[in-house]
Design a protein around this motif. Sequence first.
Motif, PDB file in Angstrom:
ATOM      1  N   PRO A 122       0.748  -1.171   0.079  1.00 50.50           N
ATOM      2  CA  PRO A 122       0.287   0.090  -0.091  1.00 50.50           C
ATOM      3  C   PRO A 122       0.890   1.317   0.374  1.00 50.50           C
ATOM      4  O   PRO A 122       0.111   2.036  -0.148  1.00 50.50           O
ATOM      5  N   VAL A 123       1.932   1.360   0.486  1.00 50.84           N
ATOM      6  CA  VAL A 123       3.099   1.883   0.300  1.00 50.84           C
ATOM      7  C   VAL A 123       2.794   2.594  -1.027  1.00 50.84           C
ATOM      8  O   VAL A 123       3.260   4.070  -1.445  1.00 50.84           O
ATOM      9  N   MET A 124       3.686   1.218  -1.364  1.00 53.22           N
ATOM     10  CA  MET A 124       3.709   2.221  -3.455  1.00 53.22           C
ATOM     11  C   MET A 124       2.709   2.402  -3.593  1.00 53.22           C
ATOM     12  O   MET A 124       2.987   3.394  -4.990  1.00 53.22           O
ATOM     13  N   LYS A 125       1.336   1.859  -3.736  1.00 52.77           N
ATOM     14  CA  LYS A 125       0.314   2.216  -4.539  1.00 52.77           C
ATOM     15  C   LYS A 125       0.267   4.347  -4.044  1.00 52.77           C
ATOM     16  O   LYS A 125       0.184   4.198  -4.793  1.00 52.77           O
ATOM     17  N   ALA A 126       0.464   4.387  -2.994  1.00 52.36           N
ATOM     18  CA  ALA A 126       0.218   5.694  -2.784  1.00 52.36           C
ATOM     19  C   ALA A 126       1.377   6.389  -3.315  1.00 52.36           C
ATOM     20  O   ALA A 126       1.313   7.496  -4.343  1.00 52.36           O
ATOM     21  N   MET A 127       2.329   5.965  -3.409  1.00 52.69           N
ATOM     22  CA  MET A 127       3.343   7.283  -3.549  1.00 52.69           C
ATOM     23  C   MET A 127       4.023   6.824  -5.331  1.00 52.69           C
ATOM     24  O   MET A 127       4.384   8.113  -5.697  1.00 52.69           O
ATOM     25  N   ASN A 128       2.780   6.269  -5.679  1.00 50.30           N
ATOM     26  CA  ASN A 128       3.285   5.707  -6.905  1.00 50.30           C
ATOM     27  C   ASN A 128       2.317   6.348  -8.286  1.00 50.30           C
ATOM     28  O   ASN A 128       2.314   7.197  -9.300  1.00 50.30           O
ATOM     29  N   ALA A 129       1.267   6.768  -7.450  1.00 44.71           N
ATOM     30  CA  ALA A 129       0.138   7.480  -7.463  1.00 44.71           C
ATOM     31  C   ALA A 129       0.576   9.524  -7.163  1.00 44.71           C
ATOM     32  O   ALA A 129       0.085   9.845  -8.161  1.00 44.71           O
ATOM     33  N   LEU A 130       0.987   9.417  -6.478  1.00 40.82           N
ATOM     34  CA  LEU A 130       1.451  10.536  -5.854  1.00 40.82           C
ATOM     35  C   LEU A 130       2.218  11.256  -7.482  1.00 40.82           C
ATOM     36  O   LEU A 130       3.196  12.700  -7.256  1.00 40.82           O
ATOM     37  N   GLY A 131       3.317  10.497  -7.768  1.00 34.49           N
ATOM     38  CA  GLY A 131       4.321  10.696  -8.578  1.00 34.49           C
ATOM     39  C   GLY A 131       6.141  10.820  -8.114  1.00 34.49           C
ATOM     40  O   GLY A 131       6.110  12.433  -8.346  1.00 34.49           O
ATOM     41  N   TYR A 132       6.835  10.406  -7.401  1.00 36.06           N
ATOM     42  CA  TYR A 132       7.733  10.549  -6.509  1.00 36.06           C
ATOM     43  C   TYR A 132       8.656  10.335  -7.735  1.00 36.06           C
ATOM     44  O   TYR A 132       8.798   9.826  -8.651  1.00 36.06           O
ATOM     45  N   ASP A 133       9.596  10.814  -7.690  1.00 38.96           N
ATOM     46  CA  ASP A 133      10.858  10.788  -8.724  1.00 38.96           C
ATOM     47  C   ASP A 133      12.066   9.946  -7.836  1.00 38.96           C
ATOM     48  O   ASP A 133      12.631   9.956  -9.075  1.00 38.96           O
ATOM     49  N   CYS A 134      12.801  10.277  -6.599  1.00 40.44           N
ATOM     50  CA  CYS A 134      13.729   9.441  -6.077  1.00 40.44           C
ATOM     51  C   CYS A 134      13.241   8.985  -4.994  1.00 40.44           C
ATOM     52  O   CYS A 134      12.404  10.032  -3.735  1.00 40.44           O
ATOM     53  N   GLY A 135      13.768   7.861  -3.692  1.00 42.23           N
ATOM     54  CA  GLY A 135      13.580   7.907  -2.290  1.00 42.23           C
ATOM     55  C   GLY A 135      14.961   7.345  -1.805  1.00 42.23           C
ATOM     56  O   GLY A 135      15.891   7.002  -2.588  1.00 42.23           O
ATOM     57  N   THR A 136      15.248   7.106  -0.614  1.00 39.54           N
ATOM     58  CA  THR A 136      16.282   6.138  -0.352  1.00 39.54           C
ATOM     59  C   THR A 136      15.582   5.420   0.605  1.00 39.54           C
ATOM     60  O   THR A 136      14.170   5.788   0.883  1.00 39.54           O
ATOM     61  N   LEU A 137      16.717   5.371   1.596  1.00 40.90           N
ATOM     62  CA  LEU A 137      16.221   4.267   2.694  1.00 40.90           C
ATOM     63  C   LEU A 137      16.102   4.530   3.595  1.00 40.90           C
ATOM     64  O   LEU A 137      17.006   5.276   3.919  1.00 40.90           O
ATOM     65  N   GLY A 138      15.315   4.005   5.325  1.00 42.14           N
ATOM     66  CA  GLY A 138      15.779   4.064   6.090  1.00 42.14           C
ATOM     67  C   GLY A 138      15.600   3.510   7.431  1.00 42.14           C
ATOM     68  O   GLY A 138      16.301   2.358   6.834  1.00 42.14           O
ATOM     69  N   ASN A 139      16.398   3.353   7.815  1.00 39.30           N
ATOM     70  CA  ASN A 139      16.457   1.989   9.089  1.00 39.30           C
ATOM     71  C   ASN A 139      16.099   1.105   9.328  1.00 39.30           C
ATOM     72  O   ASN A 139      15.838  -0.295   9.603  1.00 39.30           O
ATOM     73  N   HIS A 140      14.001   1.727   9.059  1.00 41.40           N
ATOM     74  CA  HIS A 140      13.547   0.376   9.291  1.00 41.40           C
ATOM     75  C   HIS A 140      12.733  -0.187   7.937  1.00 41.40           C
ATOM     76  O   HIS A 140      11.671  -0.722   8.629  1.00 41.40           O
ATOM     77  N   GLU A 141      14.020   0.323   7.208  1.00 36.82           N
ATOM     78  CA  GLU A 141      13.087  -0.590   5.807  1.00 36.82           C
ATOM     79  C   GLU A 141      13.786  -2.565   6.078  1.00 36.82           C
ATOM     80  O   GLU A 141      13.365  -2.655   5.685  1.00 36.82           O
ATOM     81  N   PHE A 142      14.795  -2.588   6.735  1.00 34.74           N
ATOM     82  CA  PHE A 142      15.211  -3.229   7.264  1.00 34.74           C
ATOM     83  C   PHE A 142      14.038  -4.071   8.337  1.00 34.74           C
ATOM     84  O   PHE A 142      14.408  -5.882   8.632  1.00 34.74           O
ATOM     85  N   ASN A 143      13.599  -3.832   8.605  1.00 35.81           N
ATOM     86  CA  ASN A 143      12.723  -4.850  10.586  1.00 35.81           C
ATOM     87  C   ASN A 143      12.501  -5.999   9.648  1.00 35.81           C
ATOM     88  O   ASN A 143      12.158  -7.174  10.789  1.00 35.81           O
ATOM     89  N   TYR A 144      11.709  -6.059   8.419  1.00 39.62           N
ATOM     90  CA  TYR A 144      11.085  -7.130   8.356  1.00 39.62           C
ATOM     91  C   TYR A 144      12.135  -8.196   7.205  1.00 39.62           C
ATOM     92  O   TYR A 144      11.250  -9.151   6.144  1.00 39.62           O
ATOM     93  N   GLY A 145      13.480  -8.348   7.381  1.00 38.90           N
ATOM     94  CA  GLY A 145      14.286  -9.014   6.544  1.00 38.90           C
ATOM     95  C   GLY A 145      14.168  -8.292   4.871  1.00 38.90           C
ATOM     96  O   GLY A 145      13.515  -7.437   4.613  1.00 38.90           O
ATOM     97  N   LEU A 146      15.304  -8.744   4.415  1.00 35.15           N
ATOM     98  CA  LEU A 146      15.328  -8.214   3.150  1.00 35.15           C
ATOM     99  C   LEU A 146      15.026  -8.881   1.827  1.00 35.15           C
ATOM    100  O   LEU A 146      14.417  -7.639   0.902  1.00 35.15           O
TER     101      LEU A 146
END
Length: 662
Positions: free
Chosen positions: A118-142
């Motif tokens: 759902p995060v990607m659904k929202a961000m794709n709809a909003l037209g993001y140009d770029c992003g980076t990683l936060g530390n919590h991206e790794f909490n559920y595994g690679l």
Amino acid sequence: MSSVLTTPSITRRSLLGGIAASSALVMLHPFAARAAANQAHLRIMETTDIHVNIMPYDYYADKPNDTMGLTRTASFIDQVRAEATNSMLIDNGDLLQGNPMGDFMAYEKGMKAGDLHPVMKAMNALGYDCGTLGNHEFNYGLEFMFNTLNGANFPIVCANLTKGQLASDPKKDELFFKPYVILEKQIKDGSGNSSPVKVGFIGFVPPQIMVWDAKNLEGKAQTRDIVQAAKAWIPVMKEAGADVIIALSHSGIDGTGQSERMENASLYLAGVDGIDAIFTGHQHLVFPGPKDFEGIAGADIKKGTLQGKPAVMAGFWGSHMGLIDLLLEKDGNRWKVVDFTTEARPIFHRDEAKKIIPDVKDKPEIVAAVKEEHEATLAYVRRPVGKTSAPLYSYFALVADDPSIQIVSNAQTWYVKQLLEDGQYKDYPILSAAAPFKAGGRNGADYFTDVPAGDIAIKNVADLYLYPNTVQAVLINGAQVKNWLEMSAGMFNQVPVGSKDVPLLNTKFPSYNYDVIDGVTYQIDLSQPARFDLDGKLVNPDSNRIVDLKFNGKPIDPAQKFVVATNNYRAGGGGKFPDIAGDKVILVAPDTNRDVIVRYIHQLGTINPSADANWSFKPLPGTTAVFESGPKGRQYAASVKGAKIEDAGDGAEGFAKFRLVL
């Protein structure tokens, strides 16, 4: 950096007022309104630390919340794009974990290759140009992270996360993501003509993920110092033709001096030659702004600069949109930055009665995009798992033994005892360390656990334990138990005997580092200074805040060995507690602390979470201190065990003030 344009002051209210006055009337940013023929206005918008808070809904409290939600921040996007001639949208990380929707996607639904989070659904709809990683991206595994981020319609960059050991040259590191991208964007100049500008984005994650998520990363990844990686890659970006270089730094602002593998390195990152602007995050604070970073040399909290370069930190959970406006000027065939403004624009404000007033409405397209997951999350968090015979609340978790911490400690002790009962550590006494996660502070006056007696649902357990940590246990001696508690006691300011209404809480000390240890009894002497500083360094060796420390009713033996149940963050060195690190770990359990609490409650059926008052403050005659908590805590103040708490009126920003009689 030279300034070629004098820019009048712009406030959020003037901008929103101008927009609200007429749907056809838009107040352009001065750079857009006054750019010359060889100049162009470029606005870059930031979201950061969304933590799956797409909807303005607090799943823990199971009610709407006007202070959060990407659906609200999204409404700003149309507005701020309309104020600018040219704009781009970026995200600064911590997207995938942080609320029950994140847990539902990870633990219930799962993310297979090709699934769209759902995060990607929202961000794709909003037209993001770029992003980076936060530390919590790794909490559920690679695997979960990559399956999720592969759904992004925009590039993800990170220059300091490697697949293996660090190379001698950062440019030779084998990286999981591209270190940077250079996006060519057509922009209109002051005369209305279009031409391309090459905007480079480079991303960074805190090196400490190797400690915080060792279970997911050990042997699979490594991290490099943020500034070191920047110094290697920025010249490469310049050589590749980047006109403007933007750092996406999921790292906060710390002015205590540069150090190797620094967690909050953005101030020193700004000193790297070639970077034009910095978007920061991670600390859940606001920059520029009046209070969060006051007094840090090199950080201009009014102008919004770090070492003279424009910088923004846009709060958390969608509470703000970060804006950096750049005035670009053509120099031959290249563009350069000649002026800038910065702003962290909030999605709400408080009126004179301290009531929260939303400044924007939901963006309907984003609400529709995540409707299915939102409804599934509501069903998930409402499942009952047992009952509690007494209320569970955290309003006074920092000043007295507390039922919300007690139930966590009880569950951890119960679980670890079972796992160790047939092994080599079966005869060691088991203690349990737990901290309050929802204790107000920067997250606001409603950020407390409050579960009435009766049914307990998954949402209540998630409310008790916010993070998907896993259970671990360490083997330490009595002296190290004492130092663990001494470090925790840094939560409090020194309170001289006889003083009146001294501020009690050290606002720089995070509540999740205030561990209470069950299985021993002790008092905290507030008349003493803190023994350790925030980094775990011994600063007052003669100070002993922890007094009358006993085990089984007798003074604790400094040499006696204890097993302490905790979580992977603390056991791995998180919080920089003295002597607590991976070499002390004797149990790495497969279950999350949250799952253990659910199983504990389910087995008992009905729990009694009453605190056992195993700790208290040492009496200081004629002395009082004050602290802030949620106003709903007033109903519990008189019944708190081991502390005398009085109502002291209203605090700031919706908090209530209380007096602790010592």
